[in-house]
Design an enzyme around this catalytic site. Structure first.
Site, PDB file in Angstrom:
ATOM      1  N   SER A 157       0.866  -1.183   0.000  1.00 22.32           N
ATOM      2  CA  SER A 157       0.000   0.000   0.000  1.00 22.32           C
ATOM      3  C   SER A 157       0.898   1.227   0.000  1.00 22.32           C
ATOM      4  CB  SER A 157      -0.841  -0.019   1.283  1.00 22.32           C
ATOM      5  OG  SER A 157      -1.445   1.228   1.537  1.00 22.32           O
ATOM      6  N   TYR A 212      -1.877  -1.839  10.443  1.00 18.48           N
ATOM      7  CA  TYR A 212      -1.929  -1.710   8.981  1.00 18.48           C
ATOM      8  C   TYR A 212      -0.566  -1.242   8.450  1.00 18.48           C
ATOM      9  CZ  TYR A 212      -3.981  -1.097   4.354  1.00 18.48           C
ATOM     10  OH  TYR A 212      -4.261  -1.220   3.007  1.00 18.48           O
ATOM     11  N   LYS A 220       1.902  -3.504   6.067  1.00 14.41           N
ATOM     12  CA  LYS A 220       2.204  -3.041   4.708  1.00 14.41           C
ATOM     13  C   LYS A 220       3.701  -2.758   4.521  1.00 14.41           C
ATOM     14  CE  LYS A 220      -1.681  -3.975   3.452  1.00 14.41           C
ATOM     15  NZ  LYS A 220      -1.914  -4.991   2.432  1.00 14.41           N
TER      16      LYS A 220
HETATM   17  N1  LIG Z   1      -8.837  -0.652  -1.171  1.00 14.37           N
HETATM   18  C1  LIG Z   1      -7.833   0.218  -1.088  1.00 14.37           C
HETATM   19  O1  LIG Z   1      -8.022   1.440  -1.153  1.00 14.37           O
HETATM   20  C2  LIG Z   1      -6.420  -0.287  -0.936  1.00 14.37           C
HETATM   21  C3  LIG Z   1      -5.366   0.624  -1.034  1.00 14.37           C
HETATM   22  C4  LIG Z   1      -4.064   0.158  -0.883  1.00 14.37           C
HETATM   23  C5  LIG Z   1      -3.826  -1.163  -0.623  1.00 14.37           C
HETATM   24  N2  LIG Z   1      -4.875  -2.023  -0.523  1.00 14.37           N
HETATM   25  C6  LIG Z   1      -4.577  -3.428  -0.239  1.00 14.37           C
HETATM   26  O2  LIG Z   1      -5.158  -4.224  -1.260  1.00 14.37           O
HETATM   27  C7  LIG Z   1      -5.572  -5.463  -0.706  1.00 14.37           C
HETATM   28  C8  LIG Z   1      -7.040  -5.685  -1.020  1.00 14.37           C
HETATM   29  O3  LIG Z   1      -7.794  -4.604  -0.518  1.00 14.37           O
HETATM   30  P1  LIG Z   1      -9.378  -4.572  -0.622  1.00 14.37           P
HETATM   31  O4  LIG Z   1      -9.783  -3.162  -0.526  1.00 14.37           O
HETATM   32  O5  LIG Z   1      -9.808  -5.392  -1.774  1.00 14.37           O
HETATM   33  O6  LIG Z   1      -9.754  -5.305   0.737  1.00 14.37           O
HETATM   34  P2  LIG Z   1     -11.071  -6.133   1.093  1.00 14.37           P
HETATM   35  O7  LIG Z   1     -11.263  -5.994   2.557  1.00 14.37           O
HETATM   36  O8  LIG Z   1     -12.176  -5.757   0.167  1.00 14.37           O
HETATM   37  O9  LIG Z   1     -10.632  -7.630   0.760  1.00 14.37           O
HETATM   38  C9  LIG Z   1      -9.810  -8.387   1.601  1.00 14.37           C
HETATM   39  C10 LIG Z   1     -10.237  -9.822   1.509  1.00 14.37           C
HETATM   40  O10 LIG Z   1      -9.356 -10.637   2.313  1.00 14.37           O
HETATM   41  C11 LIG Z   1     -10.144 -11.671   2.864  1.00 14.37           C
HETATM   42  N3  LIG Z   1      -9.496 -12.280   4.030  1.00 14.37           N
HETATM   43  C12 LIG Z   1      -9.386 -11.759   5.272  1.00 14.37           C
HETATM   44  N4  LIG Z   1      -8.801 -12.657   6.087  1.00 14.37           N
HETATM   45  C13 LIG Z   1      -8.516 -13.757   5.345  1.00 14.37           C
HETATM   46  C14 LIG Z   1      -7.920 -15.014   5.636  1.00 14.37           C
HETATM   47  N5  LIG Z   1      -7.493 -15.346   6.875  1.00 14.37           N
HETATM   48  N6  LIG Z   1      -7.800 -15.908   4.630  1.00 14.37           N
HETATM   49  C15 LIG Z   1      -8.243 -15.616   3.376  1.00 14.37           C
HETATM   50  N7  LIG Z   1      -8.827 -14.442   3.053  1.00 14.37           N
HETATM   51  C16 LIG Z   1      -8.957 -13.524   4.021  1.00 14.37           C
HETATM   52  C17 LIG Z   1     -11.453 -10.986   3.239  1.00 14.37           C
HETATM   53  O11 LIG Z   1     -12.500 -11.920   3.435  1.00 14.37           O
HETATM   54  C18 LIG Z   1     -11.664 -10.058   2.051  1.00 14.37           C
HETATM   55  O12 LIG Z   1     -12.470 -10.656   1.048  1.00 14.37           O
HETATM   56  C19 LIG Z   1      -5.271  -5.396   0.775  1.00 14.37           C
HETATM   57  O13 LIG Z   1      -4.027  -5.997   1.011  1.00 14.37           O
HETATM   58  C20 LIG Z   1      -5.198  -3.910   1.051  1.00 14.37           C
HETATM   59  O14 LIG Z   1      -4.418  -3.614   2.159  1.00 14.37           O
HETATM   60  C21 LIG Z   1      -6.157  -1.629  -0.678  1.00 14.37           C
END
Ligand SMILES: NC(=O)c1ccc[n+]([C@@H]2O[C@H](COP(=O)([O-])OP(=O)(O)OC[C@H]3O[C@@H](n4cnc5c(N)ncnc54)[C@H](O)[C@@H]3O)[C@@H](O)[C@H]2O)c1
Length: 272
Positions: free
Chosen positions: A154, A183, A187
């Site tokens: 991130s 977080y 990250k």
């Molecule tokens: N959305 C953003 O703005 C953003 C920005 C930067 C980085 N990210 C990173 O991108 C990635 C995805 O983000 P997102 O927004 O799609 O998140 P999200 O919360 O929509 O999806 C995360 C998924 O991980 C699953 N999960 C949680 N624990 C788990 C486990 N023990 N085993 C298997 N699956 C598990 C959840 O059920 C969920 O479906 C993350 O790593 C997040 O930190 C997101």
């Protein structure tokens, strides 16, 4: 016509039910791969993937899997190897991703964080990524496959959260919501994990890189977006599909000389 970049490849994506998990799946499917989507929330995974399954059929493989569970990950890996084929790509995407801006839960300030909460975040975000790398990476090596692992970090993997973004008026400082410290730790840790594996497996044909997305548009309140946009040189959050190109670059032969690197795609936020 140009050949699809991931034709007949098998790519594992963790956290497949989530916002970006679905986008990563769309990206690899559009380039001819089979997408193995793992998520702890199987109902959520099935629901989120309805459109993908309708469009790509058996190229979308859904599996319930807790990526913190050694036995579950090993079992799924063996099953996928024999039923679908040995993956050559892994996207470590699952995380506990608290959307503080929507204020839909209580967000722990440092003073109230306990070990269970700390452990959950680190287990999913770091141990899960380590475990999947270990298991799926070993299968690639055993089968002589040149692979690519992408750790989804991130912009919070390279800078501290600006907590003023989440400020709620009328609350004392001691009660203001914050992006939790876990977080940041997770990250930043993923960038270290990428670098470690990049050297550990350098001669085994496995490349490992980090992709650092910035904030993604996902129904955030208008007031939050106004504050957010001012922190970003491009003046807006990413659209969910704006990471397709970067992911495909890292997973495909377009990046064969790249390992241990950190690709930051944040609208310029971290340069300000
Ligand atoms: N959305 C953003 O703005 C953003 C920005 C930067 C980085 N990210 C990173 O991108 C990635 C995805 O983000 P997102 O927004 O799609 O998140 P999200 O919360 O929509 O999806 C995360 C998924 O991980 C699953 N999960 C949680 N624990 C788990 C486990 N023990 N085993 C298997 N699956 C598990 C959840 O059920 C969920 O479906 C993350 O790593 C997040 O930190 C997101």
């Amino acid at each position: 016509m140009s050949q699809k970049r991931l034709l007949n490849k098998v790519i594992v994506i963790t956290g497949g039910a989530g916002l970006l998990g679905q986008e990563h799946a769309k990206a690899v499917l559009s380039e001819g791969a089979t997408a193995i989507l793992l998520d702890i929330d199987f109902d959520g995974l099935v629901h989120a993937s309805i459109d993908l399954v309708a469009e790509y059929g058996t190229k979308v493989v859904l599996r319930q899997c807790d990526i913190t569970n050694d036995e579950a990950v090993s079992k799924i890996s063996l099953e996928i190897n024999s039923s679908v084929g040995v993956p050559c790509g892994l996207v470590n995407n699952a995380a506990i991703n608290p959307s503080v801006e929507k204020n839909t839960a209580t967000f722990s300030r440092v003073e109230s964080i306990n070990y269970e909460e700390w452990k959950l975040h680190l287990d999913v975000g770091l141990y899960g990524a380590f475990l999947c790398s270990k298991v799926f990476g070993a299968a690639m090596i055993e089968n002589g496959i040149s692979g690519s692992i992408v750790n989804i970090s991130s912009d919070h993997g390279i800078m501290a959260p600006n907590q003023s973004l989440y400020r709620v008026s009328g609350k004392p400082d001691s009660e203001q919501p914050v992006k939790p410290v876990m977080y940041s730790v997770v990250k930043h840790g993923l960038i270290g994990l990428s670098r470690y594996f990049a050297t550990y497996w350098a001669t085994s044909g496995i490349r490992t890189n980090s992709l650092c997305p910035g904030g993604v548009l996902n129904g955030q309140p208008e007031e939050f977006l106004q504050r957010f946009n001012q922190l970003v040189p491009l003046g807006r959050p990413a659209n969910p599909n704006e990471y397709h190109g970067a992911l495909l670059f890292l997973l495909s032969d377009d990046s064969t000389y790249m390992t241990g690197s950190t690709l930051v795609i944040d609208g310029g936020r971290s340069i300000w």
